[in-house]
Design an enzyme around this catalytic site. Structure first.
Site, PDB file in Angstrom:
ATOM      1  N   TRP A   1     -11.573   9.077 -38.475  1.00 24.66           N
ATOM      2  CA  TRP A   1     -11.477   9.402 -37.074  1.00 24.66           C
ATOM      3  C   TRP A   1     -11.820  10.872 -36.889  1.00 24.66           C
ATOM      4  CZ3 TRP A   1     -11.227   5.448 -33.890  1.00 24.66           C
ATOM      5  CH2 TRP A   1     -10.601   4.275 -34.302  1.00 24.66           C
TER       6      TRP A   1
ATOM      7  N   GLU B   1       1.048   3.832   1.913  1.00 23.44           N
ATOM      8  CA  GLU B   1       1.634   4.272   3.178  1.00 23.44           C
ATOM      9  C   GLU B   1       2.911   3.500   3.506  1.00 23.44           C
ATOM     10  OE1 GLU B   1      -2.933   4.253   3.863  1.00 23.44           O
ATOM     11  OE2 GLU B   1      -1.472   3.291   2.536  1.00 23.44           O
TER      12      GLU B   1
ATOM     13  N   HIS C   1       0.827  -1.200   0.000  1.00 27.41           N
ATOM     14  CA  HIS C   1       0.000   0.000   0.000  1.00 27.41           C
ATOM     15  C   HIS C   1       0.867   1.257   0.000  1.00 27.41           C
ATOM     16  CE1 HIS C   1      -3.801  -2.165   1.735  1.00 27.41           C
ATOM     17  NE2 HIS C   1      -3.378  -2.677   0.590  1.00 27.41           N
TER      18      HIS C   1
ATOM     19  N   GLY D   1     -23.695   4.411 -28.866  1.00 25.36           N
ATOM     20  CA  GLY D   1     -23.976   5.579 -29.656  1.00 25.36           C
ATOM     21  C   GLY D   1     -24.896   6.604 -29.023  1.00 25.36           C
TER      22      GLY D   1
END
Length: 350
Positions: free
Chosen positions: A164, A46, A44, A284
């Site tokens: 695109w 810490e 983690h 869509g």
């Protein structure tokens, strides 16, 4: 705290369904250790920051984006590591609503450590919005709609061509963004016309490949489509009520999960039961409009490109009516970012 949040974001795509967490150890005004949760099941934030600080952690301040855990899971409890390191003060952005992981603040205070919570909370909560939604007991996934549009809010030209609208940098960002979700969803028409694979293809490899979800309605999906052909190796779900029994049988034989409903709320509830805690909807227009009309969208990611498609372009959102400006729902802007010539705008439901 800004630095801790910056570190936390590095866990995107690698730690979910766990939260993204960053931590910084301060000795006076100097950072002496920092870390973030980099991998699901791994150390983690810490403990990484405390290890980096070493003996300089004694008497120092720990700044962390989420309440340290107080339980032993895949890793030992962070609260005990903080106490053992001799930290004097802990500053927490968000408290953890997960009943399994919560309790770190109380444990630290019982050990005589000063704890301050709240600084940076808004940004930290936004960062882990999907995690917070999943641990709040809700019955549907956290829903983000992502649309790439022209300046006049079209997702395709008059003939339906959309590749695109956005540039390469924006498309790279989309693949990075996809990596942080449990599923990617599209409407039935998008699945039919574009035959998408709905995979993550980019520099960031997700820890767990997102499931693919198609909101079919009463449409059909070809057995030769990319989604069906790869269903045996990539979790694929179809939601709709238009499939006859022999179609359902053929699809399930190929590994497709089928949810028989035309109700979006019910469909999302079924997805949650399948373990899907977050979903990115990529169109869509009809699906996006229906989700907005039903109040099922939590976040909207809009990529706007400097191109005009005119009156006959395919509008990005359809079937969503607002009676008047006075009744319009105002959302909160949470991010603005340039992506080459395109612009990303991120909104959360206020």
């Amino acid at each position: 705290m800004d630095r801790a949040l910056e570190l936390a974001r590095r866990g995107w795509g690698r730690v979910h369904p766990n939260p993204m967490v960053g931590a910084v150890v301060l000795a006076g005004d100097s950072i002496v250790g920092e870390g973030y949760h980099a991998e699901y099941g791994g150390p983690h934030a810490e403990t990484v920051a405390l290890a980096a600080a070493g003996p300089r952690a004694r008497g120092a301040t720990l700044v962390v984006t989420l309440e340290p855990c107080a339980h032993a899971g895949k890793q030992p409890p962070c609260a005990e590591a903080i106490i053992a390191a001799g930290i004097r003060r802990v500053v927490i952005a968000s408290l953890d609503p997960n009943p399994v992981a919560a309790g770190g603040r109380a444990r630290l205070e019982s050990a005589g450590i000063e704890v301050v919570s709240g600084p940076g909370r808004e940004a930290a909560d936004r960062l882990n919005a999907a995690y917070l939604a999943a641990t709040s007991g809700g019955d549907r996934p956290f829903v983000t709609v992502k649309l790439a549009t022209s300046l006049d809010h079209c997702i395709a030209d008059s003939s339906g061509v959309s590749r695109w609208i956005s540039g390469e940098e924006a498309r790279d960002w989309v693949h990075w963004f996809r990596a942080g979700f449990a599923a990617i969803g599209v409407g039935g028409r998008t699945a039919q016309v574009d035959d998408p694979s709905l995979t993550v293809r980019g520099a960031l490899e997700p820890r767990s490949a997102p499931a693919r979800v198609v909101f079919l309605g009463r449409r059909r999906l070809s057995l030769d489509s990319a989604l069906v052909r790869t269903a045996a190796v990539r979790h694929t779900v179809l939601i709709g009520d238009g499939l006859v029994p022999n179609e359902r049988h053929a699809l399930t034989e190929r590994g497709v999960d089928i949810i028989l409903t035309s109700d979006l709320t019910e469909g999302f509830s079924e997805l949650k039961q399948l373990g899907i805690g977050s979903i990115l909807i990529e169109g869509g227009g009809r699906l996006s409009g229906s989700l907005l009309a039903a109040g099922l969208v939590d976040r909207f990611a809009w990529i706007v490109s400097p191109v005009w498609l005119g009156d006959h372009g395919v509008k990005a959102v359809r079937g969503f009516d607002v009676p008047s400006l006075l009744q319009a729902e105002r959302w909160t802007v949470v991010e603005r970012q340039a992506l080459g010539q395109d612009t990303l705008l991120m909104f959360d439901r206020a």
